[in-house]
Write a protein that holds these residues in place. Structure first.
Motif, short mmCIF file in Angstrom:
data_model
loop_
_atom_site.label_atom_id
_atom_site.label_comp_id
_atom_site.label_asym_id
_atom_site.label_seq_id
_atom_site.Cartn_x
_atom_site.Cartn_y
_atom_site.Cartn_z
N GLN A 395 7.46 0.34 6.94
CA GLN A 395 6.12 1.04 7.53
C GLN A 395 5.71 2.30 7.01
N LEU A 396 6.83 3.07 6.68
CA LEU A 396 6.61 4.29 5.98
C LEU A 396 6.13 4.11 4.43
N GLN A 397 6.65 3.23 3.89
CA GLN A 397 6.19 2.90 2.42
C GLN A 397 4.73 2.57 2.36
N TRP A 398 4.29 1.74 3.31
CA TRP A 398 2.82 1.07 3.38
C TRP A 398 2.07 2.56 3.54
N LEU A 399 2.34 3.33 4.62
CA LEU A 399 1.73 4.69 4.88
C LEU A 399 1.41 5.56 3.68
N ALA A 400 2.88 5.67 2.89
CA ALA A 400 2.73 6.60 1.89
C ALA A 400 2.01 6.07 0.80
N LYS A 401 1.90 4.86 0.52
CA LYS A 401 1.02 4.26 -0.62
C LYS A 401 -0.49 4.39 -0.15
N ALA A 402 -0.95 4.67 1.18
CA ALA A 402 -2.16 4.72 1.93
C ALA A 402 -2.31 6.21 2.04
N LYS A 403 -1.60 7.16 1.49
CA LYS A 403 -1.63 8.49 1.87
C LYS A 403 -2.05 9.00 3.38
N GLN A 410 3.68 11.23 12.36
CA GLN A 410 3.94 10.69 13.58
C GLN A 410 5.24 9.70 13.42
N GLN A 411 5.49 8.94 12.41
CA GLN A 411 6.35 7.98 12.09
C GLN A 411 7.87 8.76 11.85
N GLN A 412 7.74 9.97 11.86
CA GLN A 412 9.00 10.92 11.68
C GLN A 412 9.65 10.78 10.29
N LEU A 413 8.70 10.94 9.16
CA LEU A 413 9.18 10.86 7.87
C LEU A 413 9.94 11.88 7.43
N PHE A 414 10.02 12.97 7.99
CA PHE A 414 11.04 14.00 7.68
C PHE A 414 12.21 14.05 8.28
N ILE A 430 11.99 -2.35 -4.68
CA ILE A 430 10.98 -1.59 -4.21
C ILE A 430 11.73 0.03 -4.09
N PRO A 431 11.36 0.98 -5.02
CA PRO A 431 12.00 2.34 -5.01
C PRO A 431 11.35 3.14 -3.65
N LEU A 432 11.70 2.69 -2.55
CA LEU A 432 11.36 3.28 -1.36
C LEU A 432 11.50 4.65 -1.14
N VAL A 433 12.64 5.40 -1.73
CA VAL A 433 12.78 6.66 -1.40
C VAL A 433 11.97 7.52 -2.31
N HIS A 434 11.57 6.82 -3.46
CA HIS A 434 10.62 7.39 -4.46
C HIS A 434 9.28 7.72 -3.62
N TYR A 435 8.92 6.85 -3.01
CA TYR A 435 7.65 6.99 -2.06
C TYR A 435 7.54 8.13 -1.05
N TYR A 436 8.88 8.00 -0.48
CA TYR A 436 9.06 9.00 0.47
C TYR A 436 9.12 10.41 0.04
N ARG A 437 9.88 10.58 -1.11
CA ARG A 437 9.86 11.92 -1.50
C ARG A 437 8.57 12.34 -2.27
N LYS A 438 7.86 11.67 -2.78
CA LYS A 438 6.40 11.96 -3.21
C LYS A 438 5.40 12.34 -2.10
#
Length: 560
Positions: A395-403, A410-414, A430-438
C-alpha cells in the motif's frame, strides 16, 4: 504488551512482528583480528558527517594541523566538529563527492598527512566521577562523537535530555549479514566498552544497563560476560538471530516488551539506547582525551583477497581501503557501503570513510547478483508478513508512486525503518525501500518549503502589524497634542488671559509688518533719485546747448 520491571530483570526476551533470516555470511571477516592499515596519501573530511548541520571552518588552505586538532566548530545550529585524524597539511577546502547514493558533493577539508603523528595536548578526565554532567557532555560534544551504529545522531544531544529513565540499552546485536565490526570490537575491547558504559550511566543517572548481543556471536558474548562479572549494574541479554533485531524499536521490544510510540523516542518510554562503538568512543574521549578520529570498518565480500575488520581513519578514501584488502573486481565491480539489506552501492571509490561507515562490501556478481528488472506487484502479501513495523508495504508503494503524501503519512510511512525485509522477500523484485526513501525525502522537502513560507508569512504579518501600530501611535500623538491645545485655549478663555495660539499668530503678523515698514524708505527714495537724475541730465543738455551757441557765434565772427 508492556513488560514490567520484574520481567525485564528476570531476563525475559519478548518478540517483535515480522523479520527474516537471510544468510549471515559474517565469516571469514569475523574470524580475523582487528588490524591497522597503511596511512593514505590524502584524507578527505566532509564537514558534515552526522545528523544536523556542518560546523564552521577553523582552518585555511596551507595550515599545518596536529592529530586531534579541531578543524571545525559547532555553529549556531549545534552541529559537531571534525578533527584531524593525523598531523598533516591542509591542501584544499573544496566540494568533494561523499558517501551517498546520489554522489552529490559536500564541502570537505583535504589533508596531506606528514607521517609524524604529532598530537595536540590531550586533556583526559580520568576520574570522570569527579566531574559534573554538563562538563562530560561538553567533552563528548567537543570530541565530535555521533552514533556509530549507522544513524549518526549527535551523542551529546541524546545525553542532554532530562527525562528520568529506567534502563540504558547497549546495542551489540549487529544483525545485518556480512557486518562484524561490533563483533570484533567486543571481542578485543570489552573492558573499554564497559568503561564507556559506566560513563554513560554516570551522565544519565540511570542505574542499570542492558547489553544485548545476538546469539550468533559466542566469542563476543563470552568476552562481555567475563568483563561484567564483577559489575552488578550490567546485565547481559542474548537475543535470537533474526533480522532486523538490531533495529532500535525492535531491540527495545525484545528486551523490555515495550513499544516506542509512532513518531516517538525510546526516552518517551523510559529507555535510552547507544551502540557499543559509541560507548567505546565515549571512553576514549573522556578517559584518554582523544576525539573521534577512527572507527572499525568491516571489509568483506568475495571480491576481496584479505577480508577482515580494520581501524580506518575518518577521511580515508574507499579506494585505499579496497587496495589494502586486495580488491579484485570482476566484470561488474561493485562496492556497497553498509550491508546488503540497508546499504547502497557507491557511485565511485574516491569517497571517504565517515563516522557512520561500518562496512564495505565488495561482492562478486555470482555472490550477490544485481537486482533484476522490476515486475508488477502480484499482491502476495509477503512484504506485510515480514515487516517488523507492522506496516502495509505494498500500500505504501502504491501511494508513493501516486505521490499521495497525505495518505502516506496517515499510513505511518515514517515508522518504516528501511530495513529492506520487504524488498528481500518480494518475488517481483520491486525495490520497495527505494520508493519509501524517495517519498520521505519529498515529504521532508515539502515540509521545509511550507516552513519557509510560514516564516515569510509571519514576518510579513509582523511588519504589517508594526506599521499599523506606528501609524496608530502617530495618530494618537497628534490627537493628544490637539486635545492639549484645545484644553489650553479653553483654560485661557476661562481665565481671561490671551489665547496663546492667537498671541503667537499676532506676533507673526507684527513681525511681517515691521519687515514691510523697514523696506518702505528704500521704496520712497526712488522718485527723489529719479528727479535728481533728470535735473542732472537737463543741466548737461543746457550746458551743451550753451556751448553749441558759443561755437556758432565764433564761426560767424570768423566769416565776417
Amino acid at each position: 504488551m508492556r513488560g514490567n520491571i520484574s520481567d525485564i530483570e528476570a531476563g525475559v526476551i519478548w518478540t517483535f512482528p515480522g523479520g527474516i533470516h537471510p544468510p549471515e555470511r559474517k565469516q571469514p571477516a569475523s574470524d580475523k583480528p582487528l588490524r591497522r592499515i597503511a596511512l593514505p596519501q590524502q584524507l578527505v573530511l566532509p564537514l558534515r558527517q552526522h545528523i544536523g548541520q556542518a560546523g564552521d571552518l577553523l582552518v585555511a588552505e596551507g595550515d599545518r594541523v596536529l592529530k586531534g586538532q579541531a578543524l571545525t566548530k559547532p555553529g549556531l545550529t549545534n552541529g559537531l566538529p571534525v578533527h584531524a585524524p593525523t598531523s598533516a597539511t591542509v591542501i584544499a577546502i573544496e566540494p568533494r563527492a561523499t558517501a551517498h547514493p546520489s554522489g552529490l558533493s559536500e564541502l570537505s577539508i583535504v589533508l596531506s598527512p606528514d607521517g609524524e603523528e604529532r598530537w595536540i595536548e590531550k586533556k583526559p578526565l580520568a576520574d570522570f566521577r569527579q566531574h559534573d554532567r554538563a562538563e562530560l557532555i561538553a567533552t563528548i560534544k567537543a570530541a565530535g562523537i555521533a552514533g556509530l551504529g549507522g544513524a549518526g545522531f549527535p551523542t551529546a544531544q541524546k545525553l542532554a535530555q532530562q527525562k528520568p529513565l529506567d534502563y540504558l540499552i547497549i546495542n551489540g546485536v549487529e544483525c545485518e549479514p556480512y557486518i562484524c565490526a561490533d563483533d570484533r570490537l567486543m571481542r578485543e575491547h570489552a573492558e573499554e566498552i564497559l568503561t564507556g558504559v559506566d560513563i554513560l550511566l554516570h551522565i544519565t543517572g540511570i542505574e542499570k544497563a542492558l547489553i544485548a548481543i545476538e546469539d550468533n556471536k559466542p566469542e563476543a558474548i563470552q568476552a562481555m560476560r567475563d568483563a561484567i562479572a564483577e559489575r552488578s549494574q550490567f546485565a547481559l541479554r542474548i537475543v535470537p538471530t533474526k533480522y532486523p533485531s538490531g533495529g532500535e524499536k525492535q531491540l527495545i521490544q525484545l528486551l523490555t516488551g515495550r513499544q516506542v510510540p509512532s513518531k516517538g523516542l525510546p526516552m518517551d518510554i523510559g529507555l535510552l539506547m547507544q551502540n557499543v562503538g559509541t560507548a567505546f568512543a565515549v571512553k576514549r574521549a573522556i578517559i584518554d582525551g582523544e576525539p573521534l578520529l577512527e572507527r572499525v570498518v568491516t571489509l568483506t565480500g568475495e571480491a576481496l583477497q584479505q577480508p577482515g575488520c580494520v581501524w580506518a581513519l575518518l577521511g580515508t578514501p574507499i579506494a585505499h581501503l579496497m587496495e589494502q584488502a586486495g580488491f579484485t573486481p570482476d566484470n561488474l565491480p561493485r562496492v556497497i557501503m553498509g550491508g546488503p539489506m540497508m546499504g547502497f552501492t557507491l557511485p565511485a571509490l574516491d569517497v571517504p570513510v565517515v563516522k557512520t561507515t561500518n562496512c564495505l562490501l565488495a561482492p562478486t556478481e555470482k555472490e550477490l547478483p544485481p537486482t533484476r528488472q522490476e515486475l508488477a506487484c502480484i499482491r502476495c502479501g509477503a512484504c506485510a508478513d515480514v515487516c517488523p513495523a507492522s506496516l502495509q508495504p505494498q500500500q505504501l508503494q502504491w501511494l508513493a508512486k501516486a505521490k499521495d503524501y497525505d495518505a502516506l503519512e496517515q499510513q505511518q510511512l515514517f515508522d518504516c525503518i528501511e530495513c529492506g525485509a520487504c524488498a528481500y522477500v518480494c518475488p517481483s523484485e520491486i525495490p520497495l525501500v527505494h520508493y519509501y526513501r524517495k517519498a520521505k525525502a519529498e515529504i521532508k522537502n515539502i515540509a521545509r518549503e511550507k516552513a519557509k513560507a510560514e516564516i515569510a508569512r509571519e514576518r510579513f504579518e509582523a511588519r504589517q502589524q508594526r506599521l499599523e501600530r506606528e501609524k496608530e501611535e502617530r495618530l494618537e500623538r497628534h490627537r493628544k497634542a490637539a486635545e492639549a491645545r484645545q484644553k489650553a485655549k479653553q483654560e485661557a478663555q476661562q481665565s481671561g488671559a490671551e489665547d496663546p495660539v492667537q498671541a503667537a499668530l499676532e506676533r507673526v503678523k507684527r513681525k511681517k509688518a515691521e519687515a514691510a515698514n523697514a523696506e518702505a524708505p528704500a521704496t520712497n527714495d526712488k522718485p527723489q533719485k529719479s528727479a535728481a537724475v533728470a535735473a542732472a541730465i537737463a543741466r548737461a543738455k543746457a550746458k551743451k546747448a550753451k556751448q553749441q551757441a558759443a561755437d556758432a557765434a565764433d564761426n560767424e565772427k570768423d566769416e565776417s
